[in-house]
Design a protein around this motif. Structure first.
Motif, PDB file in Angstrom:
ATOM      1  N   ASP A  11       0.817  -1.211   0.000  1.00  0.00           N
ATOM      2  CA  ASP A  11       0.000   0.000   0.000  1.00  0.00           C
ATOM      3  C   ASP A  11       0.850   1.260   0.000  1.00  0.00           C
ATOM      4  N   PHE A  12       1.977   1.181   0.690  1.00  0.00           N
ATOM      5  CA  PHE A  12       2.829   2.363   0.814  1.00  0.00           C
ATOM      6  C   PHE A  12       4.276   1.909   0.941  1.00  0.00           C
ATOM      7  N   TRP A  14       7.338   2.840   2.372  1.00  0.00           N
ATOM      8  CA  TRP A  14       7.911   3.746   3.356  1.00  0.00           C
ATOM      9  C   TRP A  14       9.378   4.028   3.062  1.00  0.00           C
ATOM     10  N   SER A  69       1.193  10.656  -5.601  1.00  0.00           N
ATOM     11  CA  SER A  69       1.168   9.419  -4.818  1.00  0.00           C
ATOM     12  C   SER A  69       2.365   8.541  -5.143  1.00  0.00           C
ATOM     13  N   ALA A  74       3.058   6.076  -2.212  1.00  0.00           N
ATOM     14  CA  ALA A  74       1.677   5.632  -1.968  1.00  0.00           C
ATOM     15  C   ALA A  74       1.199   4.823  -3.173  1.00  0.00           C
ATOM     16  N   ILE A 110      -3.600   5.105   4.668  1.00  0.00           N
ATOM     17  CA  ILE A 110      -2.324   5.795   4.858  1.00  0.00           C
ATOM     18  C   ILE A 110      -2.419   6.735   6.053  1.00  0.00           C
ATOM     19  N   ARG A 114      -0.251   6.475   9.503  1.00  0.00           N
ATOM     20  CA  ARG A 114       0.573   7.597   9.965  1.00  0.00           C
ATOM     21  C   ARG A 114       0.216   7.964  11.398  1.00  0.00           C
ATOM     22  N   ASN A 119       3.927   2.167  10.858  1.00  0.00           N
ATOM     23  CA  ASN A 119       4.737   2.075   9.660  1.00  0.00           C
ATOM     24  C   ASN A 119       6.133   1.618  10.079  1.00  0.00           C
TER      25      ASN A 119
END
Length: 121
Positions: A11-12, A14, A69, A74, A110, A114, A119
């Motif tokens: 999804d993300f 980092w 994104s 993202a 997200i 956060r 994360n």
């Protein structure tokens, strides 16, 4: 559409955000905050564009959101924005509302990650 989606590594990215920030944790947090603020505004603009059936605006906003994104990592949000961009490019309004909900779901994941500190950084 994303329903009951839990946060996944895909999804993300980092690490991508960390690299973008030059390994500076404070700058990283600032970049993420700016991105989330701007993404929230893009979602509001998309809602208005969809309500007014402004296909060109939907395409432009989704394109911009996709790029932003992707830049911060993202990934899932970028993919969903790309799908909305493609829907608008086809000239169809069918599916735009569902895709907007998908974008919101990814955004919320997200945001929640956060806020919860959930994360890997």
């Amino acid at each position: 559409m994303v329903k009951d989606h839990t946060f996944a590594q895909s999804d993300f990215d980092w690490q991508q955000l960390r690299q973008l920030a030059g390994e500076d944790v404070d700058f990283e947090a600032e970049l993420l905050a700016i991105f989330l603020h701007d993404a929230e505004e893009s979602l509001r603009q998309l809602e208005q564009a969809i309500a007014h059936q402004n296909i060109r605006a939907i395409e432009d906003i989704a394109h911009s959101l996709r790029g932003a994104s992707a830049n911060v990592g993202a990934s899932a949000l970028a993919r969903a924005a790309h799908q909305l961009e493609q829907i608008a490019r086809s000239g169809e309004m069918t599916g735009t509302q569902a895709q907007l909900q998908d974008l919101r779901s990814h955004y919320q994941i997200i945001w929640a990650s956060r806020e919860s500190g959930n994360n890997p950084l």
